[in-house]
Design a protein around this motif. Structure first.
Motif, mmCIF file in Angstrom:
data_model
loop_
_atom_site.group_PDB
_atom_site.id
_atom_site.type_symbol
_atom_site.label_atom_id
_atom_site.label_comp_id
_atom_site.label_asym_id
_atom_site.label_seq_id
_atom_site.Cartn_x
_atom_site.Cartn_y
_atom_site.Cartn_z
ATOM 1 N N ALA A 193 0.810 -1.243 -0.002
ATOM 2 C CA ALA A 193 0.059 0.032 -0.144
ATOM 3 C C ALA A 193 0.910 1.415 0.008
ATOM 4 C CB ALA A 193 -0.802 0.043 0.987
ATOM 5 N N TRP A 194 1.982 1.192 0.761
ATOM 6 C CA TRP A 194 2.848 2.306 0.769
ATOM 7 C C TRP A 194 3.399 2.794 -0.469
ATOM 8 C CZ3 TRP A 194 6.038 5.478 4.438
ATOM 9 C CH2 TRP A 194 6.979 6.014 3.910
ATOM 10 N N SER A 195 3.570 1.545 -1.101
ATOM 11 C CA SER A 195 4.464 1.730 -2.519
ATOM 12 C C SER A 195 3.520 2.199 -3.628
ATOM 13 C CB SER A 195 5.227 0.483 -3.086
ATOM 14 O OG SER A 195 5.901 0.610 -4.305
ATOM 15 N N ILE A 196 2.285 1.823 -3.448
ATOM 16 C CA ILE A 196 1.288 2.273 -4.590
ATOM 17 C C ILE A 196 0.916 3.747 -4.488
ATOM 18 C CG2 ILE A 196 -1.321 2.137 -5.238
ATOM 19 C CD1 ILE A 196 -1.028 -1.053 -4.612
ATOM 20 N N VAL A 197 0.654 4.118 -2.983
ATOM 21 C CA VAL A 197 0.409 5.439 -2.782
ATOM 22 C C VAL A 197 1.589 6.285 -2.926
ATOM 23 C CG1 VAL A 197 -0.252 7.154 -1.159
ATOM 24 C CG2 VAL A 197 -1.415 4.846 -1.191
ATOM 25 N N HIS A 198 2.881 5.809 -2.866
ATOM 26 C CA HIS A 198 4.049 6.436 -3.320
ATOM 27 C C HIS A 198 4.175 6.786 -4.509
ATOM 28 C CE1 HIS A 198 8.507 6.772 -3.611
ATOM 29 N NE2 HIS A 198 8.234 7.747 -3.020
ATOM 30 N N VAL A 199 4.082 5.679 -5.385
ATOM 31 C CA VAL A 199 4.089 6.126 -6.804
ATOM 32 C C VAL A 199 3.222 6.756 -7.394
ATOM 33 C CG1 VAL A 199 4.044 4.777 -9.034
ATOM 34 C CG2 VAL A 199 5.344 3.777 -7.185
ATOM 35 N N PHE A 224 5.839 0.072 -11.711
ATOM 36 C CA PHE A 224 5.526 -0.291 -10.192
ATOM 37 C C PHE A 224 6.504 -1.292 -9.542
ATOM 38 C CE2 PHE A 224 3.289 -2.730 -7.263
ATOM 39 C CZ PHE A 224 3.236 -1.573 -5.962
ATOM 40 N N ALA A 225 6.852 -2.344 -10.303
ATOM 41 C CA ALA A 225 7.649 -3.488 -9.799
ATOM 42 C C ALA A 225 9.078 -2.948 -9.611
ATOM 43 C CB ALA A 225 7.688 -4.348 -10.884
ATOM 44 N N TYR A 226 9.329 -1.901 -10.562
ATOM 45 C CA TYR A 226 10.629 -1.346 -10.211
ATOM 46 C C TYR A 226 10.888 -0.564 -8.831
ATOM 47 C CZ TYR A 226 14.677 2.204 -10.632
ATOM 48 O OH TYR A 226 15.770 3.005 -10.455
ATOM 49 N N GLU A 227 9.736 0.211 -8.575
ATOM 50 C CA GLU A 227 9.711 1.348 -7.595
ATOM 51 C C GLU A 227 9.545 0.513 -6.417
ATOM 52 O OE1 GLU A 227 10.059 4.310 -7.473
ATOM 53 O OE2 GLU A 227 10.583 4.990 -9.687
ATOM 54 N N TYR A 228 8.448 -0.479 -6.559
ATOM 55 C CA TYR A 228 8.354 -1.271 -5.206
ATOM 56 C C TYR A 228 9.696 -2.014 -4.681
ATOM 57 C CZ TYR A 228 6.599 -4.820 -1.859
ATOM 58 O OH TYR A 228 6.438 -5.519 -0.765
ATOM 59 N N LEU A 229 10.655 -2.410 -5.408
ATOM 60 C CA LEU A 229 11.804 -2.955 -4.876
ATOM 61 C C LEU A 229 12.221 -1.943 -4.252
ATOM 62 C CD1 LEU A 229 12.995 -4.978 -8.065
ATOM 63 C CD2 LEU A 229 12.210 -5.739 -5.940
ATOM 64 N N LYS A 230 12.439 -0.783 -4.467
ATOM 65 C CA LYS A 230 12.703 0.452 -3.836
ATOM 66 C C LYS A 230 12.367 0.707 -2.645
ATOM 67 C CE LYS A 230 13.453 3.562 -6.869
ATOM 68 N NZ LYS A 230 13.847 4.814 -7.561
#
Length: 300
Positions: free
Chosen positions: A105-111, A138-144
């Protein structure tokens, strides 16, 4: 003796830190996100110059700044999660799925948030910002983001652990293993407090009030808070009912410390203690408290 001990407590480093605690914590997280954002911006500009590309300075600054800004806006929610549902040796298996779901959820809202900020920034500068492959991005950003999320959780848990050790952490003394209490309800008369490698006893009668704090209950003793791993209901069931009374879903008070009860227009009340502390009292507990103190109930 009391005045000297009061001066000694006032000189403790953690007490001098208290008035500045909130501001220092905010500053720490701002700096923790600002420094990597500035460093990544400079690296992007140097890489572009090395490769012979023309890269306006505002572009990497906006990329990194938008990410840091959205992360800081999301930070209070994550810190609240860490406070209310902390992971310990006996809870991590049960709470790990919660944290994994929160990281997604953090990653989705962050992106989504940083893309919106970047679109607004590009628009103001007469440019256009677009992401072609959202799923891959999103896959790339989620790893970070997962690494950032985990680091925040680790830092916050470590900070809270150190803060509890610095203040002192209490636990119930184990009942005597001699069979003498068989069939009888054992109520703790003392608590064992561990503080920076030292242990000492605190009499239950010295506890002024207790406050729920996530998975802990803070015991207030002579102006100090000692966290105890328990729920407020769990510790209430073990305290002497002739001395301690529940006044709120988050508070228990020692009747010997109560000076007065102030009724409020809402139907709740405010409990004033002899040391000047004021605690909330909900209406469901107000009349019971009055009865225990021998005070006539309000007719309102």
């Amino acid at each position: 003796m009391n005045q000297a001990s009061g001066h000694a407590r006032a000189k403790e480093p953690w007490r001098r830190y208290l008035p500045w605690q909130g501001g220092i914590e905010v500053a720490f997280w701002v700096v923790a996100f600002a420094i990597p954002a500035i460093a990544n911006t400079m690296v992007a500009l140097m890489d572009a110059q090395r490769d012979g590309h023309v890269l306006p300075a505002w572009q990497p600054a906006l990329w990194e700044g938008s990410s840091a800004l959205v992360s800081l806006l999301l930070l209070p929610g994550l810190l609240t999660l860490c406070s209310r549902w902390p992971m310990h040796a006996d809870t991590w298996r049960r709470r790990l799925p919660l944290y994994l779901g929160a990281s997604v959820a953090w990653s989705i809202v962050h992106v989504v948030g940083m893309v919106l900020v970047r679109k607004a920034g590009y628009l103001l500068l007469g440019e256009h910002y677009e992401i072609e492959d959202w799923l891959r991005r999103f896959a790339y950003e989620y790893l970070k983001d997962a690494r950032t999320f985990a680091l925040i959780v680790i830092v916050d848990h470590g900070y809270r652990w150190f803060w509890r050790r610095l203040q002192g952490e209490a636990r119930l003394l184990d009942p005597p293993d001699d069979g003498s209490a068989t069939g009888q309800e054992v109520r703790p008369e003392r608590f064992l407090v561990r503080k920076l490698g030292r242990e000492f006893l605190v009499a239950a009668s010295d506890i002024e009030w207790l406050q729920a704090a996530g998975n802990y209950v803070n015991l207030r003793v002579r102006g100090r808070d000692y966290p105890l791993r328990s729920t407020i209901a769990g510790i209430a069931a073990q305290l002497d009912p002739d001395r301690f009374v529940r006044i709120h879903r988050s508070y228990i008070v020692n009747l010997d410390t109560v000076a007065s009860i102030e009724p409020l227009d809402s139907g709740d009340a405010r409990v004033h203690l002899q040391d000047g502390t004021a605690l909330p009292c909900s209406r469901r507990h107000r009349d019971a408290l009055r009865a225990r103190l021998g005070t006539p109930a309000a007719t309102a």
